[in-house]
Design an enzyme around this catalytic site. Structure first.
Site, short mmCIF file in Angstrom:
data_model
loop_
_atom_site.label_atom_id
_atom_site.label_comp_id
_atom_site.label_asym_id
_atom_site.label_seq_id
_atom_site.Cartn_x
_atom_site.Cartn_y
_atom_site.Cartn_z
N ASP A 174 0.83 -1.19 0.00
CA ASP A 174 0.00 0.00 0.00
C ASP A 174 0.87 1.26 0.00
O ASP A 174 1.95 1.26 -0.60
CB ASP A 174 -0.95 -0.04 1.21
CG ASP A 174 -2.29 0.60 0.92
OD1 ASP A 174 -2.34 1.83 0.72
OD2 ASP A 174 -3.31 -0.11 0.90
N HIS A 233 -3.76 6.18 3.19
CA HIS A 233 -4.51 5.01 2.70
C HIS A 233 -4.04 3.76 3.42
O HIS A 233 -4.85 2.98 3.94
CB HIS A 233 -4.28 4.90 1.18
CG HIS A 233 -5.14 3.90 0.48
ND1 HIS A 233 -4.76 2.59 0.28
CD2 HIS A 233 -6.35 4.02 -0.12
CE1 HIS A 233 -5.71 1.95 -0.39
NE2 HIS A 233 -6.68 2.80 -0.66
N SER A 561 -11.11 -0.56 -1.65
CA SER A 561 -9.87 -0.54 -0.88
C SER A 561 -10.11 -0.92 0.57
O SER A 561 -9.20 -1.40 1.25
CB SER A 561 -9.23 0.86 -0.92
OG SER A 561 -8.54 1.08 -2.12
#
Length: 776
Positions: A174, A233, A561
């Site tokens: 990620d 994220h 996600s």
């Protein structure tokens, strides 16, 4: 008047923009509101990005190429230095003094990533040992209540003290991680398993521990930095997969409760492959998967993708196959390009492809009209001092010419300057390439006091908890039409926004969200995708920076996600409970036990509130408790994929890129896609019958008898032989066959596809596989 700085990732231009926000409402935002629910797969670009991997080179023609070479017969005995030297031997000697090599691979591929000019790449491809050399691409990035919603309870089953993911290592590929968050504390956690070979690139105070056992930065730059994230994220996805129990988590006081990931006692390793400057490069992703396999992870979680590609050109498919060969389970997001059909990423059958659905919690608000009608929606910002008094209501799109009208209807920046919205509630249409928060800023700048965001028809009834800059609520497409009709039919329309706080118990949950990408698969339509849906809407989890001046920081985000790491964590729970199960067995357990009905006991619906079809749900919504005890599984070994790949029409060399061993399809009995021992059927049906087999493996009790139950798709006949199976041993394998028999075409009506299911039922278990039939 407070001035706040918001930075949003706008996929419209693939750039980051900072927008100065003035607001009369002091929203306790410290720096970044990193949410518009990260619909990062809207553009699924496959374009070539000029690599900025090594800033020491000023040659503007250099790009990073992914080079696959024929595997050496001595590769099994190679050490890292041997690989490096061997790969260097393919490059001109003039490269010796130049740092052209970016990555060398030993697990996910026989090959390397290197900086070349197009002319140099062409010359390299002329060498007999080179299988392919092509420019790399850039991939797109695609909770306090979700464990309870999924039936996970502390002290019971998968969340007993003996499990919680204990002993399992989840590798998250990620954007990096914020290691200081309490979701990654290691209190009471044992050291990682002895097999762990990874290391931590954080130094000083930012050290790893028994929870966060590894952290690597694969983003190449002039100055190598630790794997902190600047994309906001990775911290969220890592915490969803395996965050520890943290009490009193909330955002703006909403969704308050105990935060926890799916596998709170699993170990975590972060591999940073994305940043805000160059995105997520293919070479870095392959390198991360290569290193993670070598490090000894058990589960890989990737919330990113490239769209539909041939598997031999898809870096995630290539890396995931290598992982599967080593017993590593790979979970990937389906992408955020729904609700259109055939919009998936990560379609390979050795990957668990995860779509997104709602949970039964809403951060609720409503738009109340002067005629008494009230329309429910959601918003994260819920000021307690906003008056419930009815205010003048205006639709921004009801003025001007067509172009001006459209800009105004979307409340684009600068579009409302000639409209009197002072002191009014403004209706703005969603869309126009502008996030809802920016629309709210335009309303606020123009003197408006509140906003109603009306969904597009495609988004339908899907609503999202967004931290608006003024009192606002997002309502459904249907509600928006009624509100606009009220404005047009009333001389003095009025409205206000009412805030309801956190509401739990939506009986329609789970609902497939509008953005979740749909099947059928483009690359392999004979494999039903997505495989599963899981929580991906308004998910609260750890964040790197406080969005409400509260610590520790959390944020509420939406996207596939988010659903992907939920399934990664659930796979870790199952792996901890059944360490001898293969990745395919774990996937089968998840799929064959999935729920097909919502909390209200009716079929799962989509963003239209109509029954969701099999290309939206796959097998259904994950049920982790049942997945831990599926009774039977459909197992697949890595070598079983070769006849399938030959059946796809791939060449020997293309298959060798994926599997990394010598393949001759002329010596292999290729199979049609639907013959793979997959826990679903996807049939492309013409006028002739089709015959397929499946093999079941007993992982439940002995002396168990299963009988088949069929939900036969429209315009089809089905025959299953045998229709009853008894298993007398653990791990016993029994095969069955299925005939799919087309009926007269008139029975299909106007339908282009149909769906059904095949379920093996015993006294204790129901092992269901979905069936999709596309009419030709």
């Amino acid at each position: 008047m407070a001035i706040l700085l918001f930075c949003f990732l706008l996929k419209i231009t693939s750039n980051s923009f900072c927008i100065i926000v003035k607001t009369n409402y002091t929203m306790k935002l410290a720096f970044l509101v990193g949410l518009i629910f990260i619909l990062c797969s809207i553009n699924q670009s496959t374009s070539v990005l000029a690599a900025e991997v090594n800033q020491e080179h000023d040659d503007q023609n250099l790009m990073t190429y992914i080079v696959h070479v024929k595997k050496s017969e001595n590769a099994a005995s190679f050490q890292s230095e041997d690989f490096h030297n061997w790969y260097h031997s393919f490059l001109p000697q003039t490269f010796a003094h130049k740092q052209r090599m970016v990555f060398t691979y030993r697990n996910v591929a026989s090959g390397f990533a290197v900086k070349l000019t197009p002319e140099e790449a062409k010359s390299l491809q002329e060498k007999g040992e080179i299988v392919s050399a092509r420019p790399e691409r850039t991939l797109s990035l695609h909770t306090t209540h979700t464990p309870t919603f999924l039936g996970l309870k502390q002290g019971q089953g998968l969340w007993s003290d003996d499990n919680l993911g204990k002993g399992v290592i989840i590798g998250v590929i990620d954007t990096g991680i914020y290691p200081f968050h309490p979701s990654f504390n290691d209190e009471g956690m044992p050291p990682p398993p002895a097999k762990w070979k990874g290391h931590c690139e954080f130094t000083g105070e930012a050290t790893c521990n028994n929870k966060l056992i590894g952290a690597r930065n694969l983003v190449k730059s002039a100055i190598q930095e630790p794997p902190f994230e600047n994309f906001f994220h990775g911290t969220h996805t890592a915490a969803e997969a395996a965050g520890r129990f943290v009490e009193d988590a909330s955002v703006f006081g909403n969704a308050k409760g105990v935060a926890a990931g799916m596998a709170p006692n699993a170990h975590l390793a972060m591999y940073k492959v994305c940043n805000d400057k160059i995105g997520c490069t293919e070479s870095a992703i392959l390198a991360a998967m290569d290193i993670a396999i070598e490090d000894g992870v058990d589960v890989l979680s990737l919330s990113l993708g490239l769209g539909s590609l041939s598997f031999f050109e898809d870096p995630i498919a290539i890396g995931a196959f290598a992982a599967t060969q080593k017993g590593v389970f790979v979970s990937c997001s389906a992408a955020n390009s729904g609700p259109e059909y055939s919009t998936l990423s990560n379609e390979a059958p050795w990957i668990l492809t995860v779509g997104a659905s709602t949970i039964d919690r809403k951060i609720a608000a409503s738009a109340k009209l002067g005629n008494g009608d009230e329309f429910y929606g959601e918003t994260l910002f819920q000021p307690k001092d906003f008056s419930q008094q009815l205010l003048p209501l205006v639709y921004a799109g009801s003025n001007g010419n067509s172009n001006q009208n459209q800009n105004q209807s979307f409340c684009l920046p600068g579009s409302l300057k000639n409209i009197d919205v002072s002191g009014k509630v403004v209706v703005c249409d969603i869309g126009g390439g502008v996030p809802a928060v920016v629309k709210g800023q335009e309303v606020l700048n123009s003197g408006g006091v509140a906003m109603i965001v009306a969904n597009s028809e495609a988004i339908g009834f899907s609503t999202f908890a967004i931290p608006h800059v003024l009192p606002a609520v997002e309502v459904s497409y249907a509600a928006g039409l009624i509100i606009k009709g009220y404005i047009n039919s009333t001389y003095n329309p009025t409205a206000t926004v009412l805030f309801k706080g956190t509401v739990i118990g939506d009986s329609l949950a789970p609902t497939v969200v509008s953005f979740s990408s749909r099947g059928p698969s483009q690359e392999s339509p004979g494999i039903l995708k997505p495989d599963i849906i899981g929580p991906g809407v308004n998910i609260l989890a750890a964040w790197a920076i406080s969005v409400d001046n509260e610590l520790p920081p959390y944020n509420i985000v939406s996207g596939t996600s988010m659903s992907c790491p939920h399934l990664s964590g659930i796979a870790a729970l199952i792996k901890s409970s059944h360490p001898d199960w293969s990745p395919a067995a774990i996937k089968s357990a998840i799929m064959t036990t999935a729920n097909t009905v919502n909390l209200g006991g009716t079929p799962i619906v989509d963003q239209r509130l109509l029954p969701a079809d099999v290309f939206a749900t796959g097998a259904g919504h994950v049920n982790p408790v049942k997945a831990n005890d599926p009774g039977l599984v459909y197992d697949i070994q890595p070598e079983d994929y070769v006849p399938y790949l030959c059946g796809l029409g791939y060449s020997d060399r293309e298959i060798e890129v994926i599997v990394q061993w010598k393949v001759k399809c002329s010596d292999v009995k290729s199979i049609p896609e639907a013959q793979l021992n997959y826990p679903s059927f996807s049939i492309l049906l013409g006028s002739e019958s089709q015959f397929y087999t499946r093999t079941l493996t007993n992982v439940g009790p002995v002396n168990a008898t299963y009988r088949v139950e069929l939900d036969v798709p429209l315009a089809l006949g089905m025959s299953v032989n045998p229709s009853e199976i008894t298993f007398s041993e653990i791990n016993e394998k029994v095969s069955y066959s299925v005939d799919f028999i087309p009926q007269v075409k008139v029975n299909r009506g106007n339908n282009t596809f149909a769906q059904g299911s095949l379920t093996w039922v015993s006294d204790k278990h129901a092992v269901r596989v979905p069936i999709s039939v596309i009419f030709k």
